[in-house]
Design an enzyme around this catalytic site. Structure first.
Site, PDB file in Angstrom:
ATOM      1  N   LYS A 163       0.854  -1.178   0.000  1.00 25.75           N
ATOM      2  CA  LYS A 163       0.000   0.000   0.000  1.00 25.75           C
ATOM      3  C   LYS A 163       0.896   1.235   0.000  1.00 25.75           C
ATOM      4  O   LYS A 163       1.900   1.271   0.726  1.00 25.75           O
ATOM      5  CB  LYS A 163      -0.870  -0.011   1.255  1.00 25.75           C
ATOM      6  N   ASP A 188      -0.614  -0.276  -4.384  1.00 28.54           N
ATOM      7  CA  ASP A 188      -2.027   0.132  -4.365  1.00 28.54           C
ATOM      8  C   ASP A 188      -2.139   1.446  -3.599  1.00 28.54           C
ATOM      9  O   ASP A 188      -1.765   1.520  -2.427  1.00 28.54           O
ATOM     10  CB  ASP A 188      -2.869  -0.957  -3.684  1.00 28.54           C
ATOM     11  N   ASP A 238      -9.507  -0.551  -9.276  1.00 33.04           N
ATOM     12  CA  ASP A 238     -10.252  -1.269  -8.231  1.00 33.04           C
ATOM     13  C   ASP A 238     -11.534  -0.474  -7.964  1.00 33.04           C
ATOM     14  O   ASP A 238     -12.581  -0.734  -8.586  1.00 33.04           O
ATOM     15  CB  ASP A 238      -9.343  -1.407  -6.994  1.00 33.04           C
TER      16      ASP A 238
HETATM   17  C1  NPQ Z   1      -7.939  -2.880  -1.697  1.00 35.40           C
HETATM   18  N1  NPQ Z   1      -7.977  -4.553   0.153  1.00 35.40           N
HETATM   19  O1  NPQ Z   1      -7.533  -3.628  -2.545  1.00 35.40           O
HETATM   20  C2  NPQ Z   1      -8.554  -3.353  -0.368  1.00 35.40           C
HETATM   21  C3  NPQ Z   1      -8.724  -2.266   0.566  1.00 35.40           C
HETATM   22  C4  NPQ Z   1      -9.454  -2.529   1.840  1.00 35.40           C
HETATM   23  C5  NPQ Z   1      -6.535  -6.321   0.905  1.00 35.40           C
HETATM   24  O2  NPQ Z   1      -5.732  -4.334   0.040  1.00 35.40           O
HETATM   25  C6  NPQ Z   1     -12.715  -2.773   5.652  1.00 35.40           C
HETATM   26  C7  NPQ Z   1     -13.410  -2.286   4.579  1.00 35.40           C
HETATM   27  C8  NPQ Z   1     -11.400  -3.100   5.521  1.00 35.40           C
HETATM   28  C9  NPQ Z   1     -12.775  -2.093   3.371  1.00 35.40           C
HETATM   29  C10 NPQ Z   1      -9.409  -3.239   4.118  1.00 35.40           C
HETATM   30  C11 NPQ Z   1      -6.702  -4.966   0.319  1.00 35.40           C
HETATM   31  C12 NPQ Z   1     -10.756  -2.926   4.290  1.00 35.40           C
HETATM   32  C13 NPQ Z   1     -11.447  -2.401   3.212  1.00 35.40           C
HETATM   33  C14 NPQ Z   1      -8.781  -3.040   2.902  1.00 35.40           C
HETATM   34  C15 NPQ Z   1     -10.800  -2.226   2.003  1.00 35.40           C
HETATM   35  O3  NPQ Z   1      -7.926  -1.694  -1.942  1.00 35.40           O
HETATM   36 MG    MG Z   2      -7.284  -1.834  -4.000  1.00 32.27          MG
END
Ligand code: NPQ
Ligand code: MG
Length: 369
Positions: A163, A188, A238
């Site tokens: 991230k 990301d 995304d």
């Molecule tokens: C993404 N996930 O791809 C998301 C972001 C994300 C694993 O990177 C609660 C609600 C918790 C929404 C954690 C990863 C969350 C959320 C991550 C969204 O952007």
């Molecule tokens: Mg994402």
């Protein structure tokens, strides 16, 4: 097919490690589970909306409202032959894709169980194992990040996503490349930049990233297309991809070269399959995103990832990275080669632990026909 009863549960599970992104930090996951009862069968769905409206507009509170007052009553009144009829039946409700997906995905589980087939089979899956990647949150220090990357590579994961946000981006990626060499690496941004940052983001081109995910705002396809023309690195969208139509528009505009599919964001499996198919037709690879799902949502994701155009490792990882114990038995495991087996039993193909669910439940409501 008719659903006799819908149960909604609000759960809270502590996370094994806190997770920080450009939009905030979370120590626990609060989410809604749906359980369907129909003709002696049960089926499950998980709503990926979180407690806060920072990743997306929906939250557990908006989803509960829309599920209990609108979508639930629609589904118990519906006689459907196939789960692909469910999303169109929700058409009168604008938006609220995460709430829609929770019920729609449960109807696919129900249908698969009734057919005695694994969920992946009724979705059109062709794989017996899927390739697994990890998403690593923003850390306190580079050394902490490096330790996490080392552990995930040692566990076999097939790609690392970190991230990023302004102040934790180009230099971090440079140091990761210096330390780890040519690993499969991507970033990301969760919409943390603007087109004014294009020169800064172009500095990432030097590091051979697989892609940069969602650099700009959710509703900004035009600037993503401008940015993609400036970058060598592929953009993956995304948050921007809400529907097959936005996927088509993004592809036509040249706003991305890769698409992240999350059925929660798209309103369920039928819409996800439509996006998968249109990306395949346009020659774009897709991969499966993650939303810190419990084992129930995680296993749904594994089944969808068995479709042919999921050619890149997804954010679908082992249960133990998130929840110990998980709500399913067996928990999701990643093999030393970085793959996860697609379950072969009917429906989800795993057992759901009713006691663990009961202990994590904060709120309950049932709707019946
Ligand atoms: C993404 N996930 O791809 C998301 C972001 C994300 C694993 O990177 C609660 C609600 C918790 C929404 C954690 C990863 C969350 C959320 C991550 C969204 O952007
Ligand atoms: Mg994402």
């Amino acid at each position: 097919m008719r659903v006799d009863r819908i149960e909604l549960r609000l759960l809270r599970l502590p996370l094994v490690h806190p997770f920080r992104t450009s939009f905030g930090r979370t120590d626990e996951k609060t989410f809604i589970l749906v359980r369907l009862l129909a003709g002696g069968l049960e089926a499950w769905g998980e709503c990926v909306a979180g407690a806060t409206p920072y990743y997306s507009a929906e939250t557990t509170v908006t989803a509960w409202h829309v599920l209990a007052e609108f979508l639930g009553p629609t589904l118990v009144g519906l006689d459907f032959g196939h789960p692909r009829e469910v999303f169109p039946a929700f058409h009168a409700v604008r938006g609220h894709n995460m709430a829609k997906a929770a019920l729609e995905m449960a109807t696919w589980d129900l249908y698969a169980r009734r057919e005695g087939q694994p969920l992946s089979g009724v979705l059109g899956g062709i794989r017996t194992r899927i390739a697994s990647g990890v998403s690593i949150g923003i850390q306190e220090s580079f050394d902490q990040l490096a330790a996490k990357i080392r552990a995930e590579l040692d566990a076999g994961y097939r790609r690392v996503k970190i991230k990023i946000e302004p102040g934790w981006d180009v230099d971090v990626v440079r140091r990761v490349r210096e330390r780890f060499g040519d690993i499969p690496l991507m970033v990301d941004a969760n919409a943390a930049y603007t087109l004014g940052d294009a020169d800064h983001l172009a500095a990432l081109d030097a590091f051979g990233l697989m892609m940069i995910e969602q650099p700009l705002d959710e509703d900004d396809l035009t600037d993503h297309a401008r940015l993609q023309r400036r970058l060598k690195t592929a953009i993956c969208l995304d948050e921007s991809i809400h529907s097959p139509r936005t996927a088509r528009d993004a592809i036509d505009a040249g706003a991305c070269r890769v698409v992240n599919i999350k059925p929660g964001r798209l309103g369920g499996f039928a819409e996800s399959i439509a996006v998968h198919d249109l990306c395949a037709a346009a020659g774009l690879p897709v991969w499966h995103g993650g939303m810190l799902e419990s084992g129930i949502g995680r296993v749904h994701n594994i089944h969808l990832s068995a479709l042919p155009n999921f050619t890149l490792p997804g954010d679908v990882a082992a249960s133990r990275r998130y929840f110990v114990p998980d709500l399913v038995e067996p928990a999701v495991e990643v093999a030393p080669d970085g793959t996860i087996v697609v379950p072969t039993g009917p429906g989800l193909g795993v057992e759901v632990d009713a006691d663990r669910i009961a202990r994590a439940t904060l709120r309950f409501e049932a709707l019946a026909r």
